[in-house]
Scaffold this motif. Structure first.
Motif, PDB file in Angstrom:
ATOM      1  N   LEU A 904       0.821  -1.216   0.000  1.00  0.00           N
ATOM      2  CA  LEU A 904       0.000   0.000   0.000  1.00  0.00           C
ATOM      3  C   LEU A 904       0.857   1.268   0.000  1.00  0.00           C
ATOM      4  CD1 LEU A 904      -2.705  -1.122   2.592  1.00  0.00           C
ATOM      5  CD2 LEU A 904      -3.033  -0.830   0.129  1.00  0.00           C
ATOM      6  N   GLY A 905       2.176   1.095   0.084  1.00  0.00           N
ATOM      7  CA  GLY A 905       3.054   2.259   0.067  1.00  0.00           C
ATOM      8  C   GLY A 905       3.021   3.070   1.342  1.00  0.00           C
ATOM      9  N   LEU A 906       2.755   2.422   2.488  1.00  0.00           N
ATOM     10  CA  LEU A 906       2.694   3.127   3.764  1.00  0.00           C
ATOM     11  C   LEU A 906       4.071   3.166   4.408  1.00  0.00           C
ATOM     12  CD1 LEU A 906      -0.566   1.490   5.209  1.00  0.00           C
ATOM     13  CD2 LEU A 906      -0.365   3.658   3.968  1.00  0.00           C
ATOM     14  N   THR A 907       4.408   4.274   5.005  1.00  0.00           N
ATOM     15  CA  THR A 907       5.677   4.413   5.724  1.00  0.00           C
ATOM     16  C   THR A 907       5.486   4.332   7.231  1.00  0.00           C
ATOM     17  OG1 THR A 907       5.507   6.825   5.906  1.00  0.00           O
ATOM     18  CG2 THR A 907       6.523   5.919   3.893  1.00  0.00           C
ATOM     19  N   GLY A 908       4.260   4.501   7.692  1.00  0.00           N
ATOM     20  CA  GLY A 908       3.975   4.527   9.116  1.00  0.00           C
ATOM     21  C   GLY A 908       4.096   5.915   9.716  1.00  0.00           C
ATOM     22  N   ARG A 909       4.567   6.874   8.912  1.00  0.00           N
ATOM     23  CA  ARG A 909       4.715   8.245   9.401  1.00  0.00           C
ATOM     24  C   ARG A 909       3.480   9.092   9.097  1.00  0.00           C
ATOM     25  NH1 ARG A 909      10.197   9.409  10.540  1.00  0.00           N
ATOM     26  NH2 ARG A 909      11.509   7.563  10.190  1.00  0.00           N
ATOM     27  N   GLU A 910       2.518   8.492   8.404  1.00  0.00           N
ATOM     28  CA  GLU A 910       1.284   9.193   8.090  1.00  0.00           C
ATOM     29  C   GLU A 910       0.381   9.275   9.328  1.00  0.00           C
ATOM     30  OE1 GLU A 910       2.479   6.411   4.663  1.00  0.00           O
ATOM     31  OE2 GLU A 910       2.162   6.259   6.839  1.00  0.00           O
ATOM     32  N   LYS A 911      -0.669  10.085   9.225  1.00  0.00           N
ATOM     33  CA  LYS A 911      -1.745  10.071  10.204  1.00  0.00           C
ATOM     34  C   LYS A 911      -2.903   9.257   9.616  1.00  0.00           C
ATOM     35  CE  LYS A 911      -0.642  14.653  12.080  1.00  0.00           C
ATOM     36  NZ  LYS A 911      -1.154  16.041  12.302  1.00  0.00           N
ATOM     37  N   PHE A 912      -3.575   8.489  10.466  1.00  0.00           N
ATOM     38  CA  PHE A 912      -4.620   7.573  10.012  1.00  0.00           C
ATOM     39  C   PHE A 912      -5.963   7.936  10.656  1.00  0.00           C
ATOM     40  CE2 PHE A 912      -0.661   5.481   9.361  1.00  0.00           C
ATOM     41  CZ  PHE A 912      -0.826   4.600   8.303  1.00  0.00           C
ATOM     42  N   SER A 913      -7.013   7.867   9.846  1.00  0.00           N
ATOM     43  CA  SER A 913      -8.372   8.110  10.341  1.00  0.00           C
ATOM     44  C   SER A 913      -9.257   6.935   9.947  1.00  0.00           C
ATOM     45  CB  SER A 913      -8.942   9.410   9.768  1.00  0.00           C
ATOM     46  OG  SER A 913      -8.195  10.530  10.217  1.00  0.00           O
ATOM     47  N   ILE A 914     -10.025   6.431  10.920  1.00  0.00           N
ATOM     48  CA  ILE A 914     -10.898   5.269  10.704  1.00  0.00           C
ATOM     49  C   ILE A 914     -12.269   5.594  11.255  1.00  0.00           C
ATOM     50  CG2 ILE A 914     -11.174   2.781  11.087  1.00  0.00           C
ATOM     51  CD1 ILE A 914      -8.141   2.797  11.896  1.00  0.00           C
ATOM     52  N   LEU A 915     -13.297   5.474  10.416  1.00  0.00           N
ATOM     53  CA  LEU A 915     -14.662   5.787  10.819  1.00  0.00           C
ATOM     54  C   LEU A 915     -15.454   4.502  11.032  1.00  0.00           C
ATOM     55  CD1 LEU A 915     -16.821   7.990  11.286  1.00  0.00           C
ATOM     56  CD2 LEU A 915     -17.405   7.793   8.853  1.00  0.00           C
ATOM     57  N   PHE A 916     -16.067   4.358  12.213  1.00  0.00           N
ATOM     58  CA  PHE A 916     -16.909   3.204  12.516  1.00  0.00           C
ATOM     59  C   PHE A 916     -18.379   3.589  12.347  1.00  0.00           C
ATOM     60  CE2 PHE A 916     -12.999   2.393  14.774  1.00  0.00           C
ATOM     61  CZ  PHE A 916     -12.807   1.030  14.635  1.00  0.00           C
ATOM     62  N   PRO A 917     -19.180   2.745  11.687  1.00  0.00           N
ATOM     63  CA  PRO A 917     -20.614   3.031  11.566  1.00  0.00           C
ATOM     64  C   PRO A 917     -21.305   2.850  12.918  1.00  0.00           C
ATOM     65  CG  PRO A 917     -20.146   0.854  10.700  1.00  0.00           C
ATOM     66  CD  PRO A 917     -18.821   1.473  11.030  1.00  0.00           C
ATOM     67  N   PHE A 936      -7.611   3.136   1.826  1.00  0.00           N
ATOM     68  CA  PHE A 936      -7.622   1.682   1.622  1.00  0.00           C
ATOM     69  C   PHE A 936      -8.608   1.049   2.597  1.00  0.00           C
ATOM     70  CE2 PHE A 936      -4.335   2.673   4.682  1.00  0.00           C
ATOM     71  CZ  PHE A 936      -4.441   1.696   5.661  1.00  0.00           C
ATOM     72  N   SER A 937      -8.934  -0.217   2.356  1.00  0.00           N
ATOM     73  CA  SER A 937      -9.930  -0.907   3.171  1.00  0.00           C
ATOM     74  C   SER A 937      -9.283  -1.952   4.067  1.00  0.00           C
ATOM     75  CB  SER A 937     -10.980  -1.585   2.280  1.00  0.00           C
ATOM     76  OG  SER A 937     -11.695  -0.625   1.528  1.00  0.00           O
ATOM     77  N   VAL A 938      -9.888  -2.162   5.214  1.00  0.00           N
ATOM     78  CA  VAL A 938      -9.452  -3.207   6.153  1.00  0.00           C
ATOM     79  C   VAL A 938     -10.684  -3.948   6.643  1.00  0.00           C
ATOM     80  CG1 VAL A 938      -7.384  -1.981   6.914  1.00  0.00           C
ATOM     81  CG2 VAL A 938      -9.549  -1.608   8.112  1.00  0.00           C
ATOM     82  N   ILE A 939     -10.460  -5.125   7.213  1.00  0.00           N
ATOM     83  CA  ILE A 939     -11.548  -5.926   7.773  1.00  0.00           C
ATOM     84  C   ILE A 939     -11.527  -5.784   9.284  1.00  0.00           C
ATOM     85  CG2 ILE A 939     -12.534  -8.240   7.991  1.00  0.00           C
ATOM     86  CD1 ILE A 939     -10.996  -8.980   5.435  1.00  0.00           C
ATOM     87  N   ALA A 940     -12.660  -5.394   9.857  1.00  0.00           N
ATOM     88  CA  ALA A 940     -12.794  -5.335  11.313  1.00  0.00           C
ATOM     89  C   ALA A 940     -13.105  -6.750  11.812  1.00  0.00           C
ATOM     90  CB  ALA A 940     -13.900  -4.367  11.715  1.00  0.00           C
ATOM     91  N   LEU A 941     -12.177  -7.362  12.560  1.00  0.00           N
ATOM     92  CA  LEU A 941     -12.295  -8.773  12.929  1.00  0.00           C
ATOM     93  C   LEU A 941     -13.171  -8.976  14.165  1.00  0.00           C
ATOM     94  CD1 LEU A 941      -8.687 -10.102  12.252  1.00  0.00           C
ATOM     95  CD2 LEU A 941     -10.686 -10.182  10.777  1.00  0.00           C
ATOM     96  N   PHE A 942     -14.391  -8.437  14.123  1.00  0.00           N
ATOM     97  CA  PHE A 942     -15.388  -8.766  15.127  1.00  0.00           C
ATOM     98  C   PHE A 942     -16.137  -9.985  14.602  1.00  0.00           C
ATOM     99  CE2 PHE A 942     -15.170  -3.984  15.328  1.00  0.00           C
ATOM    100  CZ  PHE A 942     -14.367  -3.943  16.465  1.00  0.00           C
ATOM    101  N   GLU A 943     -16.024 -11.120  15.321  1.00  0.00           N
ATOM    102  CA  GLU A 943     -16.515 -12.382  14.783  1.00  0.00           C
ATOM    103  C   GLU A 943     -17.979 -12.654  15.081  1.00  0.00           C
ATOM    104  OE1 GLU A 943     -14.670 -13.890  12.795  1.00  0.00           O
ATOM    105  OE2 GLU A 943     -12.626 -13.244  13.271  1.00  0.00           O
TER     106      GLU A 943
END
Length: 965
Positions: A904-917, A936-943
């Motif tokens: 994904l080309g991430l360096t880890g020095r970015e700031k990240f924002s994640i919105l939960f419904p 980019f998309s991720v999976i929230a691992l709530f089973e």
């Protein structure tokens, strides 16, 4: 005419006994007999539990039917499981009990009744992880590491301590021939034993113990001195909380006591019968599956929920059938069987699955072998490894003192509910998700290492493999030593003699309280090998840190009564105490001269231990190669003094008259082992052990503790502190809050273990925890270990990610450091996290594959939570640790398949924002936005619904606390 008629007749002999007959559920509505016959035995235990605990709320009728329909529903549904009991050990148990004490405080402050806060199921806490090896046979001169204000007085008190020989008369037994004595006739090897000082021995007529060795007495005194606050808290817990019992120090390890003393196999409460089952905070809880008791290790977070009457929720698992055939070779010990099965099952990808053993080979394994195999299942990723109860199990229980009438009821009941395995070849085997076949006859002796338990090395290839590791690039196995330096020798003076250290030299050799000590054959093999070695004139070099820390008194009992303990002691393997020691980093430091020589020559020194953990740096920071081996091989490598040896062609050493002695000359035969085992491992030993557990010990019995409903917190205490988990306790949950402009606290790679995350071992003098304790007025001698201070969240938070082997990509080398990006400073992880929290900036963690590998540790989740971590973004997780993150309130997020920070080309020095419904759903996809504009998309691992509910409430602690409001 029913095949179950004999069972029915047997049960009619006990008309007062009651149980849920799952075979008759629903009358003729369901065809259950055939369905039950095809279910794996482990799933049948889940099924019985769902029937018995069905209340329409926590456990529903549909849950029971889903379990019955396991063949089609596996991996597709979540089911609840209500274990019969909970087992805690003190390192992970003290946070649970401290949280209960804090919960009482929070409930009182919110207007509730604190007395109602009690465990809802039987809870046993074993104080077994407090032991540190301050004194050993070759290190009696080492300065101790006491804690508390009375440390100097304690050292002064212990310094002149000497073991005084004396005779103890047997107490009133008829027919006694006189006082117990080392020289009493009838005791094996008594003349030799009398010549060895400080050797624990037993009365040859009544097995009454006589004085313990000096090292045991000193280590016990140190343990009670440095851990007094914690022990007083445990005693308060046993007085105040209902359903809580404490197994005091110096009794045995949690998994050993669970196996030998706490296990019921079948519970009987007021004539009501149901299967024994257990969850525990020790990953080795799985050992009891060897007895046919369904059990596994979970985090302290989940355990606390179970203690409050909530079920464990799990995905209805696949069950891998492991078919064992044949019999093991003469020289293969149970540890060889364990490691061979570990390799096969790890390759079979059994992570997150149940494993169940069947086949003709199962009947050839003793219960001791089975429990050893079951104990290792966390190392190959399975939830548990189950051996159903069969005739071998009943025979074992009979020998260990189970009442005959109880055994008869047990057998009839288990057969009635179809939980008894018929070992006849004509019996029908259950259906499994997949079958793995293993031939025991193909197994040869192995060790594992030098850094991971899954890296197995045939003993015959040990020398060449270690030399290959010296050549390999530094990584999971290699050390990258230049060719011209691989044969370097560093001379060192020690105790007036000169020794030579080289790559592969053994400096730690420990037979420790884990895995093997439940199996008499391997421990007796070590003792018999030591006996033959001493008789042949072999010795162990004095600088090697040798120790013997048995899993329980039973082990010392049969080693002593078999006459082999004096020989182990003669080689330096003297009993140092009972409890986890070397395996959890509690070994004494190496002699300074040896440490300096290792560092000066950049020597790859080795530790050899009979445990289950050998992660790099775990035993000692200057011992880089660590091998897991069976107890007799630990003794053999200690005698050889190096792992660079071919046992087939090279001698262990020189014996009397200059004769070369090879391993084959002193290796005990299977016939010898069986003969000694029959004589020594008998029912009286288990009875003796049970009496010891029930009586406690003088130090514990005389310990004073408060009896108030609320614990009187001492604000000056550095051991016990009221944690801050309930500071925001509210009666109603709130919608999941967005994570906005979060910085990355750590950028980690693959296989980050819970050892890397959770505080463990001694507290380094330069660490953030050390600075905190120093500010509290403590000296380094009083720091104690992280495990001892798990009741203090301030210490534990500072010790999170403090492992010296932590590799943060921001730093580029192993160190417990990170970058605080707003200021650009390189700081300790805690110091950076503290700055972020003061600035109101949330933080996240980036990681690779298998994040959270290793033993279940609740502080691997609690620590990051208190550091302010809101989410972890990883490629994959160890299942138990992922559940712990959810249970504490940290979002476990997973990159989409084929994606990772690099792609994904991430360096880890970015700031990240994640919105939960506002409303979560299982395994939902979330969008992540970075300050550079990347999305980019991720999976929230709530089973399941339970995990989503816990996250919504801010974790399980707050969820269960609200039940009392």
């Amino acid at each position: 005419g029913s095949p179950y008629q004999p069972i029915i007749e047997a049960l009619r002999n006990y008309p007062q006994k009651r149980f849920y007959n799952v075979s008759r559920l629903g009358g003729t509505k369901y065809v259950l007999c055939l369905a039950l016959d095809t279910l794996p035995y482990s799933i049948r235990v889940l099924f019985e539990s769902s029937i018995r605990n069905c209340d329409g709320f926590l456990v529903k009728e549909t849950d029971a039917m889903n379990i019955l329909d396991w063949k089609t529903k596996q991996n597709n549904v979540e089911v609840p499981f209500c274990p019969a009991r909970v087992v805690l050990q003190d390192f992970t148990g003290i946070p649970a009990m401290v949280d209960f004490a804090a919960m009482r405080e929070a409930v009182r402050n919110a207007g509730g009744d604190p007395v109602k806060v009690n465990p809802a199921c039987p809870t046993d806490l074993t104080v077994d992880h407090s032991l540190q090896i301050d004194f050993s046979k070759c290190a009696i001169q080492n300065a101790p590491n006491p804690g508390g204000g009375e440390s100097q007085k304690l050292v002064a008190k212990l310094s002149p301590l000497k073991a005084q020989p004396r005779k103890l008369p047997c107490r009133g037994q008829t027919g006694c021939r006189g006082p117990c004595s080392a020289g009493e006739p009838g005791r094996a090897s008594a003349p030799f034993a009398a010549q060895i000082e400080n050797t624990p021995i037993l009365c040859p007529f009544h097995l009454q113990p006589v004085p313990e060795p000096e090292t045991v007495l000193k280590n016990q005194e140190m343990e009670f001195g440095r851990n007094r606050e914690r022990l007083q808290f445990f005693k308060w817990s046993s007085k105040v909380f209902k359903n809580v019992s404490i197994v005091p120090p110096e009794t045995g390890t949690a998994h050993q006591v669970n196996l030998e003393y706490l296990s019921r196999v079948v519970f009987e409460v007021k004539d009501f019968l149901y299967p024994d089952s257990v969850v525990g905070t020790d990953s080795h809880t799985t050992m009891v599956n060897g007895l046919g008791i369904l059990g596994w290790g979970v985090g302290g977070i989940e355990t606390e929920a179970v203690m409050l009457g909530m079920p464990v929720t799990l995905t209805l698992p696949e069950v891998v059938g492991c078919e064992l055939t044949g019999t093991a070779s003469t020289f293969a010990t149970s540890i060889d069987i364990v490691l061979s099965i570990t390799k096969h099952l790890r390759q079979a990808d059994v992570a997150g699955k149940f494993v169940e053993f069947f086949g003709s080979g199962v009947s050839h394994l003793s219960v001791a072998d089975r429990t050893t195999i079951a104990n290792m299942c966390p190392e190959y990723g399975a939830i548990l490894s189950f051996f159903p109860v069969d005739n071998v199990t009943l025979k074992h229980l009979k020998h260990t003192g189970f009442d005959e009438a109880k055994l008869e009821v047990m057998e009839a009941y288990l057969k009635a509910v179809k939980l008894f395995r018929n070992d006849e070849s004509s019996s029908r085997e259950p259906e499994y998700s997949q079958v793995v076949q293993i031939s025991l006859s193909s197994i040869i002796p192995y060790v594992s290492g030098p850094k991971r338990s899954q890296d197995r090395v045939a003993v015959s290839n040990m020398k060449s493999d270690f030399e290959a590791c010296l050549n390999e690039k530094a990584g999971v196995k290699g050390f990258q030593i230049a060719v011209e330096k691989q044969n370097d020798i560093v001379p060192v003076q020690y105790e007036g003699n000169e020794y030579k250290l080289s790559h592969g030299c053994v400096v730690i050799a420990a037979v420790i309280s884990c895995t093997n000590n439940c199996n008499p054959s391997v421990m007796l093999a070590a003792g018999l090998l030591a006996k033959k070695a001493v008789e042949a004139g072999l010795v162990v070099k004095p600088y090697i840190r040798t120790s013997l820390s048995p899993g329980s008194g039973m082990v010392t009992h049969y080693l002593s009564s078999s006459g082999v303990l004096p020989y182990l002691s003669k080689l330096g393997f003297e009993v140092v105490g009972y409890g986890c020691s070397t395996c959890v980093g509690n070994t004494a430091p190496l002699p300074e001269a040896i440490r300096n020589a290792i560092k000066q020559g950049d020597i790859i020194a080795c530790g050899v231990l009979s445990g289950t953990k050998n992660f790099e740096g775990r035993l000692c920071d200057c011992v880089r190669a660590n091998y897991l081996a069976s107890p007799p091989l630990v003794v053999a490598y200690a005698i050889a003094g190096t792992v660079r040896i071919d046992f087939e062609t090279e001698p262990l050493g020189t014996g009397f008259n200059g004769k070369s002695i090879y391993l084959r000359d002193i290796w005990p035969t299977r016939k010898e082992l069986h003969s000694v085992e029959e004589e020594c491992v008998i029912s009286s030993m288990f009875k003796e052990l049970k009496e010891k557990m029930e009586k406690g010990n003088k130090r514990w019995n005389s310990l004073e503790a408060p009896e108030s409903a609320l614990f009187p917190w001492d604000l000056k205490s550095t051991y016990i502190r009221c944690p801050s988990f309930f500071d925001k306790l509210a009666k109603e949950p709130v919608s999941p809050q967005p994570i906005e402009n979060a910085h990355v606290l750590l950028y980690l790679g693959d296989s980050v273990t819970t050892d890397h995350i959770s505080p463990a071992g001694s507290i380094a003098r330069s660490s953030a925890a050390a600075k905190y304790l120093t500010n509290k007025g403590l000296t380094p001698r009083e720091f104690n270990s992280y495990g001892a201070r798990r009741g203090n969240d301030a210490v534990m938070t500072r010790g999170t990610f403090a492992n010296i082997k932590l590799l943060n990509k921001f730093i580029g080398k192993p160190a417990p450091k990170t970058i605080h990006f707003p200021s650009g400073q390189t700081l300790d992880v805690f110091e950076a996290a503290e700055l972020y929290q003061k600035e109101g900036i949330p933080v996240i963690i980036l990681a690779g594959k298998k994040y959270g590998l290793g033993s279940s540790r609740d502080w691997a989740a609690k620590g990051p939570f208190l550091l302010g971590v809101k989410a972890v973004l990883a490629e994959s997780y160890e299942k138990v640790h992922k559940s712990q993150l959810t249970g504490i309130g940290i979002a476990p997020l997973q990159f989409l398949p084929g994606e990772n920070p690099n792609t994904l080309g991430l360096t880890g020095r970015e700031k990240f924002s994640i919105l939960f419904p506002p409303e979560l759903s299982p395994r939902m996809t979330l969008d992540v936005k970075t300050s550079t504009g990347k999305v980019f998309s991720v999976i929230a691992l709530f089973e399941n619904d339970m995990e989503m509910t816990l996250y919504k409430y801010g974790g399980s602690l707050n969820f269960v606390a609200r039940r009392f409001l």
